[in-house]
Design a protein around this motif. Sequence first.
Motif, mmCIF file in Angstrom:
data_model
loop_
_atom_site.group_PDB
_atom_site.id
_atom_site.type_symbol
_atom_site.label_atom_id
_atom_site.label_comp_id
_atom_site.label_asym_id
_atom_site.label_seq_id
_atom_site.Cartn_x
_atom_site.Cartn_y
_atom_site.Cartn_z
ATOM 1 N N ARG A 96 32.286 71.613 68.557
ATOM 2 C CA ARG A 96 30.871 71.237 68.409
ATOM 3 C C ARG A 96 30.098 72.361 67.701
ATOM 4 O O ARG A 96 29.196 72.093 66.886
ATOM 5 C CB ARG A 96 30.267 70.942 69.779
ATOM 6 C CG ARG A 96 30.800 69.673 70.429
ATOM 7 C CD ARG A 96 30.118 69.430 71.793
ATOM 8 N NE ARG A 96 30.760 68.351 72.529
ATOM 9 C CZ ARG A 96 30.536 67.043 72.321
ATOM 10 N NH1 ARG A 96 29.688 66.679 71.377
ATOM 11 N NH2 ARG A 96 31.150 66.142 73.038
ATOM 12 N N ASP A 103 26.298 70.043 57.544
ATOM 13 C CA ASP A 103 25.252 69.039 57.346
ATOM 14 C C ASP A 103 25.781 67.937 56.449
ATOM 15 O O ASP A 103 25.465 67.834 55.264
ATOM 16 C CB ASP A 103 24.008 69.688 56.731
ATOM 17 C CG ASP A 103 22.826 68.710 56.683
ATOM 18 O OD1 ASP A 103 22.905 67.672 57.376
ATOM 19 O OD2 ASP A 103 21.856 69.015 55.966
ATOM 20 N N ASP A 105 27.820 63.713 56.647
ATOM 21 C CA ASP A 105 28.092 62.517 57.460
ATOM 22 C C ASP A 105 29.392 62.654 58.243
ATOM 23 O O ASP A 105 29.507 62.154 59.375
ATOM 24 C CB ASP A 105 28.152 61.278 56.555
ATOM 25 C CG ASP A 105 26.801 60.938 55.950
ATOM 26 O OD1 ASP A 105 25.796 61.417 56.534
ATOM 27 O OD2 ASP A 105 26.778 60.233 54.937
ATOM 28 N N ARG A 108 28.667 64.399 61.409
ATOM 29 C CA ARG A 108 27.979 63.581 62.394
ATOM 30 C C ARG A 108 28.943 62.547 63.002
ATOM 31 O O ARG A 108 28.863 62.230 64.190
ATOM 32 C CB ARG A 108 26.802 62.866 61.742
ATOM 33 C CG ARG A 108 25.784 63.768 61.045
ATOM 34 C CD ARG A 108 24.964 64.586 62.038
ATOM 35 N NE ARG A 108 25.636 65.755 62.553
ATOM 36 C CZ ARG A 108 25.804 66.904 61.863
ATOM 37 N NH1 ARG A 108 25.372 67.035 60.619
ATOM 38 N NH2 ARG A 108 26.401 67.938 62.421
ATOM 39 N N GLU A 111 31.065 64.240 65.549
ATOM 40 C CA GLU A 111 30.339 64.465 66.802
ATOM 41 C C GLU A 111 30.263 63.191 67.633
ATOM 42 O O GLU A 111 30.374 63.234 68.863
ATOM 43 C CB GLU A 111 28.930 64.970 66.489
ATOM 44 C CG GLU A 111 28.899 66.396 65.976
ATOM 45 C CD GLU A 111 27.506 66.840 65.589
ATOM 46 O OE1 GLU A 111 27.268 68.061 65.561
ATOM 47 O OE2 GLU A 111 26.664 65.951 65.322
#
Length: 648
Positions: A96, A103, A105, A108, A111
């Motif tokens: 994490r 930064d 996709d 994300r 995550e």
Amino acid sequence: MTINRYGAWRGGPDPLAPPYDVRAAVDQVGAEVLAGGSLRDALRNLLRRGPEGGRGLDDLLARARRLRREAMRRGNLDGAVTRAQARLDQALAAERDELAQRDDDNARFAEAQLDNLPRSTARAVEELANYDWASAEARQIYQQILDGLRNDVLEQRFAGMKQALQNAGPEAGAAVKQMLSDLNDLLGRHARGEDTADAFNEFMEKHGDFFPEQPGSIDELIDTLARRAAAAERLMRSLTPEQREELAGLMAQALGGADLSGELAALSANLRTLRPDLNWDQRSRVRGEGELGYGEAAGALGDIADLDDLLDQIGQQHPGATLDDIDVESVSRQLGRDAADEVRRLQELERELRRQGWLERGAEGLGLSPKALRRLGGTALRHVFAHLESGRRGQHDLRSAGAAGELTGASRSWEFGDEQPLDVVRTVANAVRRPGPVRLKVDDFEVAETERRASAAVALCVDLSFSMVAEGRWGPMKQTALALSHLVATKFPQDALQIIGFGRYAMTLSQGELAAVDPDMVQGTNLHHALKLAGRHLRKHSDAEPVVLVVTDGEPTAHLEADGEPVFHWPPLHETISLTVREVDQLTRYGATLNVFMLGEDPGLRRFVDAVARRSGGRVFTPDVDDLGQYVVNDYIRARRGRRGRAA
């Protein structure tokens, strides 16, 4: 030319000396038997408490129990899952942190994957198997979860393998799979009864590096592997269902699919078939402050199982148990070398007792041999003679035959103390020959001469009822009987001694049976049956001086029916007393001496024995229990001389 000189050993303890003094061990057993203890218990106590100067099985039992308690408090068994969970949390935290610095996709989406992982550690590890780790640190921690558990599992099943697998390439995993495949093939052939000696040698030559113990045979290999496999199985069964599911899932991931897992499962099945006697299904509640890894938890359960086996072996509670049943190697592994040495010394003592003829094995286990019984009887007799008056030890005065002797047709003048029958014809004739009125004077009396009997038939009737134990009279009674038996065997071998024990019924006892006899917890004092057996013994030796000695602490409360069944009743039945007195009268008519040694002050017994003494002309003794042996042995020596000797 070399000159050799021989002398006493001066380099410390004699290296050729036996581990224990065997005779002292026999005396230790004898002392407990003479004190009233059971022969079986005395032999067991010798090994449990250890002979003087050594430790026994009880010390080893205490140590094994202490180690088992410590193993039960070693830690929590689910430590493998707990540790995996902690490492997974570290890996996810590192991942994490790395994703938060990116930064895009993909970061994300990753995550989101991490946020939706299952709560189950095993399922989370499974889902992360194909995850593309962004953090090198996280990837390394995740791999450590799998590698660590896999190595722990293989180390637990095959000692020394963990180190061999560390830092090894893919070829190491392939070698393990090949070894497991060959091992299962070998065990399968052995289970089918095939000759596997050559196959075992080929297997060890090929895969011996995986087995640092270097087993010498296939049975040694099976024993080692089966013990570890059983510990692993017990670990899984000792976990909760949730913990078991978690650990099984983690192990499946760690072992890398169906090949290695399947081979290990097949190995467990083969070992369980070959060693079904191991505790495969046992559950243990191991608790503690620490978290045990897989190998530590399985090791703790393996130690507990080994200690349980040792407790059973050392306890010697199973029928026919001997010290040879104890696995000395297991003792050394669990309790230490000094404990193993102690077991070896005890085993040597037991073997020496048998080899030197002190013990012999019968249907009910180990017992004292005739050689040991002679030593036991000698000890009892020395104890008795230590209190006898000087000059009465073994006197063998046969000058007078007694009234029970055979008439010779001759007579002699009566002397004070004579108990021979009067020769009435010669006595009256002496008075008639004197001038004047016929009046008997002391000098006229003559007694009939009888042929002396050089041997005695002795029946020693000893009370085996429960009251003898309850009042502390069992040991002195047994010591007395053994002392008299030894005296007869060594000093008066021409005499015939029969020991008769009586409780609710009576039975004849050999010296060995007497030493081993245990108290009869059934109430009843069947003196009627005992005197009946005594009469049979005396009639078998009709040419011997008949002597009956009775040791009891209670009046007759049982008799024998015509069908051979004993009848007990308290207070005593009239029939019981009548039948007992009838046997007394028959012994008296036969010419037997009947002396009673009354222990205790039971009023009913006092009335009975006084009446018996009046009817039979015998005597009643009331010795202290510690003086019983002296009274009985001394009276036997007096009684066997005949009636004249008894009156002297």
